[in-house]
Design a protein around this motif. Sequence first.
Motif, mmCIF file in Angstrom:
data_model
loop_
_atom_site.group_PDB
_atom_site.id
_atom_site.type_symbol
_atom_site.label_atom_id
_atom_site.label_comp_id
_atom_site.label_asym_id
_atom_site.label_seq_id
_atom_site.Cartn_x
_atom_site.Cartn_y
_atom_site.Cartn_z
ATOM 1 N N PHE A 179 0.632 -1.142 0.124
ATOM 2 C CA PHE A 179 0.036 0.013 -0.480
ATOM 3 C C PHE A 179 0.969 1.077 -0.072
ATOM 4 N N LYS A 180 -0.398 2.096 -0.087
ATOM 5 C CA LYS A 180 0.757 3.528 -0.453
ATOM 6 C C LYS A 180 0.370 4.793 0.553
ATOM 7 N N ILE A 181 1.533 5.068 1.294
ATOM 8 C CA ILE A 181 0.614 6.352 2.453
ATOM 9 C C ILE A 181 0.566 7.385 2.054
ATOM 10 N N PRO A 182 -0.262 8.619 1.680
ATOM 11 C CA PRO A 182 -1.197 8.594 2.631
ATOM 12 C C PRO A 182 -2.635 7.321 1.370
ATOM 13 N N VAL A 183 -3.469 6.977 1.963
ATOM 14 C CA VAL A 183 -4.582 5.983 0.884
ATOM 15 C C VAL A 183 -4.822 7.255 0.383
ATOM 16 N N LYS A 184 -5.177 6.730 -0.942
ATOM 17 C CA LYS A 184 -6.152 7.765 -1.704
ATOM 18 C C LYS A 184 -6.952 6.985 -2.072
ATOM 19 N N LEU A 185 -8.667 7.626 -2.464
ATOM 20 C CA LEU A 185 -9.848 6.763 -2.589
ATOM 21 C C LEU A 185 -9.410 6.697 -4.921
ATOM 22 N N ARG A 186 -10.177 5.481 -4.511
ATOM 23 C CA ARG A 186 -9.659 5.047 -6.124
ATOM 24 C C ARG A 186 -10.212 5.933 -7.185
ATOM 25 N N HIS A 187 -11.426 6.124 -7.070
ATOM 26 C CA HIS A 187 -12.047 7.774 -7.741
ATOM 27 C C HIS A 187 -12.456 8.138 -7.464
ATOM 28 N N GLN A 188 -13.070 9.356 -7.355
ATOM 29 C CA GLN A 188 -13.508 10.424 -6.497
ATOM 30 C C GLN A 188 -14.740 9.653 -6.038
ATOM 31 N N TYR A 189 -14.693 10.654 -5.155
ATOM 32 C CA TYR A 189 -16.406 10.886 -4.038
ATOM 33 C C TYR A 189 -17.412 10.645 -4.942
ATOM 34 N N PRO A 190 -18.161 9.678 -4.950
ATOM 35 C CA PRO A 190 -19.436 9.545 -5.869
ATOM 36 C C PRO A 190 -20.593 10.784 -5.091
ATOM 37 N N ASN A 191 -21.294 11.723 -5.788
ATOM 38 C CA ASN A 191 -22.409 12.548 -5.185
ATOM 39 C C ASN A 191 -23.565 11.612 -4.603
ATOM 40 N N ASN A 192 -23.644 10.215 -5.134
ATOM 41 C CA ASN A 192 -24.823 9.834 -5.076
ATOM 42 C C ASN A 192 -24.486 9.006 -4.176
ATOM 43 N N ASP A 193 -23.783 8.891 -2.707
ATOM 44 C CA ASP A 193 -22.728 8.670 -1.770
ATOM 45 C C ASP A 193 -23.071 9.658 -1.206
ATOM 46 N N CYS A 194 -23.283 10.365 -0.785
ATOM 47 C CA CYS A 194 -23.708 11.494 0.580
ATOM 48 C C CYS A 194 -25.247 11.961 -0.397
ATOM 49 N N LEU A 195 -25.776 11.809 -1.495
ATOM 50 C CA LEU A 195 -27.262 12.167 -1.610
ATOM 51 C C LEU A 195 -28.060 11.017 -0.801
ATOM 52 N N LYS A 196 -27.291 9.559 -1.351
ATOM 53 C CA LYS A 196 -28.827 8.860 -0.376
ATOM 54 C C LYS A 196 -29.216 8.954 0.558
ATOM 55 N N CYS A 197 -28.204 10.190 1.409
ATOM 56 C CA CYS A 197 -28.842 9.967 2.374
ATOM 57 C C CYS A 197 -29.727 11.726 2.940
ATOM 58 N N HIS A 198 -28.737 12.303 1.887
ATOM 59 C CA HIS A 198 -29.106 13.703 2.270
ATOM 60 C C HIS A 198 -29.780 14.259 0.977
ATOM 61 N N ASP A 210 -30.313 25.184 -4.854
ATOM 62 C CA ASP A 210 -29.674 26.315 -6.057
ATOM 63 C C ASP A 210 -29.001 25.023 -6.747
ATOM 64 N N PHE A 211 -28.344 24.185 -6.150
ATOM 65 C CA PHE A 211 -27.450 23.355 -7.282
ATOM 66 C C PHE A 211 -27.698 22.087 -7.616
ATOM 67 N N LYS A 212 -29.036 22.064 -6.781
ATOM 68 C CA LYS A 212 -29.493 21.051 -7.181
ATOM 69 C C LYS A 212 -29.408 19.880 -8.130
ATOM 70 N N ALA A 213 -30.077 19.911 -9.082
ATOM 71 C CA ALA A 213 -29.561 19.820 -10.964
ATOM 72 C C ALA A 213 -27.924 19.572 -11.286
ATOM 73 N N GLN A 214 -27.178 20.149 -10.878
ATOM 74 C CA GLN A 214 -25.580 19.844 -10.777
ATOM 75 C C GLN A 214 -25.697 18.733 -9.688
ATOM 76 N N ILE A 215 -25.778 18.820 -9.023
ATOM 77 C CA ILE A 215 -24.985 18.152 -8.119
ATOM 78 C C ILE A 215 -25.461 17.087 -8.436
ATOM 79 N N PHE A 216 -27.416 16.231 -8.321
ATOM 80 C CA PHE A 216 -27.961 15.195 -9.220
ATOM 81 C C PHE A 216 -27.113 14.564 -10.154
#
Lengths: 237, 183
Positions: A179-198, A210-216
Amino acid sequence: MFDKHPIGIRRVFRPLAFLGIPALLPVFLRAQEKTPAFQVDPVDYYGSRFLATVIIIGIALVLYSLIRYRGRASGPLAWGLLIVGVGLVPAASSALGTVLVLERSEKVQFCESCHLTMQRYVDDLRDSKSHSLAAVHYQNRYIPDDQCYACHTSYGLFGTVEAKKEGMIDVYKYYTRTFKIPVKLRHQYPNNDCLKCHAEAAKWLTQHGDFKAQIFSGELPCMACHADKNPPHTLKY
Amino acid sequence: MNASKRIDFDSRLSRRLLIVAQLLALLALGLGLQFLWNTTGGTVFAFSTFAPVLTGIATLILIGTLIYRFRKRHSLFDKATYEPGQEIFRQGDEGECAYFIRSGEVEVLQDDKSVARLSSGQYFGEMALIRDAPRNATVKAVSRTEVAVLGKGNFLTMLNLMPATQEDIMKTVKERALSQTAR
């Protein structure tokens, strides 16, 4: 009646009892731990005790068969012990164990067990002074359990499968020290993983309406604004 | 695999294989216990990856040995050839078949002492089958020996179906038991 059989039933079960009862003690002792009922995960609690009992019975059977017969399978009882001890019990414990593996690998303690890479993140999670996204979610119990898993797994079956697959790769990298430090996410953190709750929450709509469409659509990543409060950007090794 | 090779597959080997299968099963169960006791990436990886593999190998060994033993027990006059000095079975082994010498000569040893020599037309290995006990002697080929092998099941059936043969074999068993007692 029993004694007519060359290998009497009593002669089999007496040593098994001697072997089995002391072996089961740790399981019963662990079962004495006092944990409030609402904090007990029934799958883990009962599953682990059941599996431990099955495994210990299996070990007792195999040991007894090894000592008593030393590889000589000369009768139905010897073959029965072999089939149960070598075939059925290990197969059943692997199958039952898989359920517990899936269950336990979702726990924060499991992520924490890879100390060299994850300890700092988990420490941050529990640090009452930290204002990182993870710490805020953890300490306010916005997510009641399995917090690492909840935020780093996408929806549905494939999200879970993907998380398990990547988790196994991470474990492999950890134990082979690749492994390499610091560890990094393999891909950009997906918006869906926030949106599933928020998504669509009243507070979220007030702040993000105001940014709902762009965030979705993913055009505007959540991390574009929230990255500075994320541990990978603040922790120092 | 021809009949001769199948029979040459030593019963001691099958015993060792069963012990290996049991040790593999113990290892798989131990990995499970270790995972339950201390759940870390390593124990999860070891349990979920190695335990099924170990269990699979142990089960395959068990099934293979079971099939081998079954076939051996039910062999019907398969032919086997032993080279000079080669052990046919050893004292303490399980008895699974009787041997009828077609050609050559064998030596019977009890506690490493030679007690008899048997040759063409004679048979051995019947006592363990009749008494359902381990082999009471080691038998070695003295010269190149060809035997017909009769599995336990078929041997006992033969005794039931052929009273004359049963009488002959029981007489031999009695004589051999008596000479063993005399020693």
